[in-house]
Design a protein around this motif. Structure first.
Motif, PDB file in Angstrom:
ATOM      1  N   LEU A 178       0.833  -1.199   0.000  1.00 42.90           N
ATOM      2  CA  LEU A 178       0.000   0.000   0.000  1.00 42.90           C
ATOM      3  C   LEU A 178       0.866   1.247   0.000  1.00 42.90           C
ATOM      4  N   SER A 179       1.913   1.250   0.801  1.00 42.95           N
ATOM      5  CA  SER A 179       2.823   2.386   0.836  1.00 42.95           C
ATOM      6  C   SER A 179       3.477   2.601  -0.520  1.00 42.95           C
ATOM      7  N   ASP A 180       3.946   1.515  -1.137  1.00 38.01           N
ATOM      8  CA  ASP A 180       4.638   1.616  -2.420  1.00 38.01           C
ATOM      9  C   ASP A 180       3.694   2.041  -3.543  1.00 38.01           C
ATOM     10  N   TYR A 181       2.565   1.354  -3.680  1.00 40.38           N
ATOM     11  CA  TYR A 181       1.632   1.675  -4.767  1.00 40.38           C
ATOM     12  C   TYR A 181       1.062   3.079  -4.639  1.00 40.38           C
ATOM     13  N   SER A 182       0.715   3.476  -3.413  1.00 39.53           N
ATOM     14  CA  SER A 182       0.152   4.817  -3.235  1.00 39.53           C
ATOM     15  C   SER A 182       1.201   5.893  -3.488  1.00 39.53           C
ATOM     16  N   SER A 183       2.458   5.617  -3.159  1.00 40.91           N
ATOM     17  CA  SER A 183       3.535   6.568  -3.455  1.00 40.91           C
ATOM     18  C   SER A 183       3.702   6.734  -4.960  1.00 40.91           C
ATOM     19  N   ARG A 184       3.593   5.639  -5.687  1.00 38.44           N
ATOM     20  CA  ARG A 184       3.723   5.698  -7.144  1.00 38.44           C
ATOM     21  C   ARG A 184       2.533   6.434  -7.782  1.00 38.44           C
ATOM     22  N   PHE A 185       1.319   6.114  -7.293  1.00 45.77           N
ATOM     23  CA  PHE A 185       0.161   6.787  -7.871  1.00 45.77           C
ATOM     24  C   PHE A 185       0.133   8.270  -7.477  1.00 45.77           C
ATOM     25  N   ALA A 186       0.686   8.600  -6.323  1.00 43.46           N
ATOM     26  CA  ALA A 186       0.808  10.008  -5.939  1.00 43.46           C
ATOM     27  C   ALA A 186       1.695  10.748  -6.939  1.00 43.46           C
ATOM     28  N   ARG A 187       2.764  10.101  -7.364  1.00 43.75           N
ATOM     29  CA  ARG A 187       3.632  10.693  -8.393  1.00 43.75           C
ATOM     30  C   ARG A 187       2.839  10.913  -9.690  1.00 43.75           C
ATOM     31  N   ARG A 211      -9.564  18.784  -5.301  1.00 46.78           N
ATOM     32  CA  ARG A 211     -10.500  17.699  -5.031  1.00 46.78           C
ATOM     33  C   ARG A 211     -10.374  16.640  -6.114  1.00 46.78           C
ATOM     34  N   VAL A 212     -10.216  15.397  -5.715  1.00 45.17           N
ATOM     35  CA  VAL A 212     -10.117  14.271  -6.644  1.00 45.17           C
ATOM     36  C   VAL A 212     -11.274  13.323  -6.357  1.00 45.17           C
ATOM     37  N   ALA A 213     -12.151  13.150  -7.342  1.00 42.98           N
ATOM     38  CA  ALA A 213     -13.322  12.295  -7.171  1.00 42.98           C
ATOM     39  C   ALA A 213     -12.953  10.838  -7.409  1.00 42.98           C
ATOM     40  N   VAL A 214     -13.468   9.965  -6.544  1.00 43.03           N
ATOM     41  CA  VAL A 214     -13.201   8.533  -6.655  1.00 43.03           C
ATOM     42  C   VAL A 214     -14.533   7.805  -6.749  1.00 43.03           C
ATOM     43  N   MET A 215     -14.723   7.096  -7.844  1.00 39.60           N
ATOM     44  CA  MET A 215     -15.933   6.294  -8.065  1.00 39.60           C
ATOM     45  C   MET A 215     -15.501   4.859  -8.314  1.00 39.60           C
ATOM     46  N   LEU A 216     -15.313   4.128  -7.235  1.00 37.53           N
ATOM     47  CA  LEU A 216     -14.815   2.761  -7.321  1.00 37.53           C
ATOM     48  C   LEU A 216     -15.573   1.875  -6.339  1.00 37.53           C
ATOM     49  N   PRO A 217     -15.727   0.611  -6.672  1.00 35.90           N
ATOM     50  CA  PRO A 217     -16.281  -0.332  -5.697  1.00 35.90           C
ATOM     51  C   PRO A 217     -15.235  -0.625  -4.624  1.00 35.90           C
ATOM     52  N   LYS A 218     -15.656  -1.284  -3.561  1.00 35.80           N
ATOM     53  CA  LYS A 218     -14.718  -1.667  -2.510  1.00 35.80           C
ATOM     54  C   LYS A 218     -13.638  -2.569  -3.098  1.00 35.80           C
ATOM     55  N   ALA A 240      -3.048   7.816  -1.974  1.00 38.82           N
ATOM     56  CA  ALA A 240      -2.257   8.615  -2.906  1.00 38.82           C
ATOM     57  C   ALA A 240      -2.729  10.063  -2.926  1.00 38.82           C
ATOM     58  N   ILE A 241      -4.040  10.259  -2.889  1.00 45.40           N
ATOM     59  CA  ILE A 241      -4.596  11.611  -2.839  1.00 45.40           C
ATOM     60  C   ILE A 241      -4.099  12.334  -1.597  1.00 45.40           C
ATOM     61  N   TRP A 242      -4.077  11.636  -0.470  1.00 44.41           N
ATOM     62  CA  TRP A 242      -3.604  12.263   0.774  1.00 44.41           C
ATOM     63  C   TRP A 242      -2.097  12.447   0.774  1.00 44.41           C
ATOM     64  N   ALA A 298      -4.091  16.480  -1.297  1.00 52.07           N
ATOM     65  CA  ALA A 298      -5.356  16.797  -1.955  1.00 52.07           C
ATOM     66  C   ALA A 298      -6.542  16.327  -1.111  1.00 52.07           C
ATOM     67  N   VAL A 299      -7.743  16.485  -1.668  1.00 53.65           N
ATOM     68  CA  VAL A 299      -8.985  16.177  -0.956  1.00 53.65           C
ATOM     69  C   VAL A 299      -9.676  14.998  -1.627  1.00 53.65           C
ATOM     70  N   TYR A 300      -9.924  13.959  -0.862  1.00 51.64           N
ATOM     71  CA  TYR A 300     -10.575  12.740  -1.335  1.00 51.64           C
ATOM     72  C   TYR A 300     -12.081  12.966  -1.393  1.00 51.64           C
ATOM     73  N   MET A 301     -12.676  12.752  -2.555  1.00 50.68           N
ATOM     74  CA  MET A 301     -14.101  13.011  -2.785  1.00 50.68           C
ATOM     75  C   MET A 301     -14.782  11.721  -3.239  1.00 50.68           C
ATOM     76  N   PRO A 302     -15.285  10.918  -2.296  1.00 51.39           N
ATOM     77  CA  PRO A 302     -15.921   9.650  -2.675  1.00 51.39           C
ATOM     78  C   PRO A 302     -17.331   9.873  -3.200  1.00 51.39           C
ATOM     79  N   LEU A 303     -17.719   9.083  -4.187  1.00 52.07           N
ATOM     80  CA  LEU A 303     -19.067   9.143  -4.734  1.00 52.07           C
ATOM     81  C   LEU A 303     -19.670   7.744  -4.726  1.00 52.07           C
ATOM     82  N   PHE A 304     -20.935   7.655  -4.317  1.00 52.96           N
ATOM     83  CA  PHE A 304     -21.631   6.383  -4.279  1.00 52.96           C
ATOM     84  C   PHE A 304     -21.611   5.703  -5.641  1.00 52.96           C
TER      85      PHE A 304
END
Length: 528
Positions: free
Chosen positions: A138-147, A159-166, A176-178, A182-188
């Protein structure tokens, strides 16, 4: 009572920095589970304080106040003591204060020394396949996606919107957003296209992370310059936007060298009321809300080190985001995700397969389980406690959980703007608790008062407007709705000292809260 006193004596006999659970067990002769339960109860009452980072128990505010009055600190002897350092509030964790707070560190990286190979997330598919994501990955992948996010111009405060299933992509995207501030914006995932586009527009989303099904609903909002990160999958019709493949970009990127930091008042989550299509009651949750989230995880939900914790609720609303995503990461627990549409038999399978000990669910899910009751008897469950967040439950549901499942049920009520503020524990080992008619006592860190129509506080037993007394509620973090002064003024119509919950009721002589009529159905709902 004598066992609780023995715990207090063990703390009194410990060094000035406090005692850990193992030392309480050794000093009292109690079992680990009993010592932990008593210590947690003493923390809840303010007699002890617990530091999650060091895991030390020390004397709480009650003894500190008493010692100040007496002119000396509570100690096992009268030996000279060094000058005490400024004592932070029981509810104000120092790591959540200031202007240089790294969420990536708090939610992941600080757990790496002891938990790098342990699962930060366990995912169970509808077909019964299990996969894990370790804290290290999680640390590695999120660091890469943050880049990757920074490469398309995402910066602190965006604000970065996230529309993903669990699933694994959701947790990687959030962290990565954090990492970039940035600001995590979840959508149902169940939102209609009109609801999705309205929230994207109102929130000013700078980028979208989605799978190929859900991104179709954002088509109206997306322009040729909108960064869109697609989780690889089936074919999608052509859409506008700067399309990037989620996993491919991660594998090609170098980790972001340094995570961004937040100030305690900086937002890190943005949500809207889920009740209506139009985006109303937008909330920007500040970093200081982490203090309430930790308090609720440890004391409201009673999540222990040895627990297998499962928050069944959806990640698109606050209860799921606060206590199903942020909360477990904050205290270093594994997130248990189960995807697909809700199914009772699947729920029982997950409970038994993973030996879940601590479960929190929505009222509708508990009702569904009761309707499928015959299935329950055929499963060997390891449950220790069940928590329901939402609305006051009827007696038949309380009886089913406490008697059929044989575990305590904690029924809790809260607000999107505050978190969980009232709770009642119904314990099968305490018959008196099963007949309690109130919705419970106010959670530590909050003060609930009753006001008349002029905003004056009423006495014990008097019915009126239920409100949070802001100055006496150090865990209350809400200050205003995003771009909605009218709604904000309605919440604070008697001034900034009182947040109006929208419910009426009274508080009895024992400090128990009673609602008159319907409650506002808690953290997910809003009276429009």
């Amino acid at each position: 009572m004598s066992r609780a006193i023995s715990v207090l004596r063990a703390v009194a006999g410990a060094p000035s920095h406090g005692a850990r659970l193992a030392e309480l067990v050794e000093g009292t002769g109690l079992s680990k589970a009993t010592a932990h339960r008593l210590a947690a109860a003493l923390v809840h009452e303010g007699l002890l304080a617990y530091d999650a980072a060091s895991r030390f128990y020390t004397f709480g505010e009650f003894f500190l106040e008493m010692s100040n009055r007496a002119g000396k600190p509570p100690a096992a002897s009268d030996a000279p003591q060094p000058d005490p350092a400024p004592h932070p509030s029981l509810y104000q964790r120092p790591e959540y204060c200031g202007n240089a707070i790294s969420l990536a560190h708090l939610l992941c990286d600080r757990h790496l020394p002891g938990k790098r190979a342990l699962p930060a997330m366990i995912h169970e598919s509808v077909s019964g396949q299990t996969s894990e994501l370790s804290f290290g990955r999680l640390s590695d992948y999120s660091s890469r996606f943050a880049r990757v996010l920074t490469s398309v111009g995402i910066r602190k405060g965006d604000r970065v919107a996230v529309m993903l299933p669990k699933g694994v992509e959701l947790i990687i995207a959030a962290l990565a957003i954090w990492r970039v501030g940035a600001v995590y914006m979840p959508l149902f995932s169940t939102y209609s296209a009109s609801a999705v586009n309205a929230r994207l527009e109102a929130g000013g989303a700078k980028a979208i992370v989605a799978d190929r099904v859900l991104v179709e609903r954002a088509r109206k909002y997306i322009t040729p310059s909108t960064p869109v990160f697609l989780v690889e999958g089936d074919h999608i019709n052509r859409i506008e936007g700067r399309l990037t493949q989620f996993w491919s970009s991660i594998y090609e990127a170098e980790p972001l060298a340094e995570a961004a930091t937040y100030g305690e008042n900086d937002p890190f989550i943005m949500t809207y009321s889920a009740k209506v299509v139009e985006p109303r009651y937008g909330i920007l949750t500040p970093v200081r809300a982490l203090a309430e989230i930790e308090q609720y995880m440890r004391h409201g939900l009673d999540v222990r080190d040895e627990d297998v914790f499962w928050n069944m609720t959806d990640q698109g609303w606050e209860y799921g985001v606060f206590y199903g995503l942020v909360g477990p990461l904050l205290i270093g627990k594994s997130i248990l995700f189960c995807d697909g549409p809700y199914d009772v038999s699947q729920g029982y399978r997950v409970l038994s397969k993973f030996r879940v000990t601590n479960l929190t669910a929505a009222p509708s899910q508990i009702r569904a389980w009761r309707r499928g009751d015959p299935v329950a008897a055929s499963h060997r469950l390891a449950l220790r406690i069940v928590t329901v967040g939402g609305e006051p439950l009827p007696q038949d549901i309380i009886s089913w959980v406490t008697q059929k499942l044989g575990v305590p049920l904690v029924n809790q009520y809260g607000h999107r703007e505050a978190g969980m503020i009232v709770g009642m524990k119904h314990d099968p080992h305490d018959p008196r608790s099963l007949d309690r008619v109130s919705v419970g006592r106010v959670a530590p860190g909050f003060s609930l008062v009753v006001l008349d129509d002029t905003g004056s506080e009423l006495g014990v037993g008097a019915e009126g407007i239920l409100a949070i007394h802001v100055p006496r509620s150090p865990l209350f973090w809400f200050r205003a709705y995003s771009q909605d002064e009218t709604a904000t003024e309605a919440r604070f119509r008697f001034g900034r000292d009182y947040y109006i919950t929208g419910d009426t009721g009274h508080v009895d002589a024992d400090g128990c809260v009673h609602y008159a009529g319907e409650a506002s159905h808690a953290i997910s709902m809003h009276k429009d």
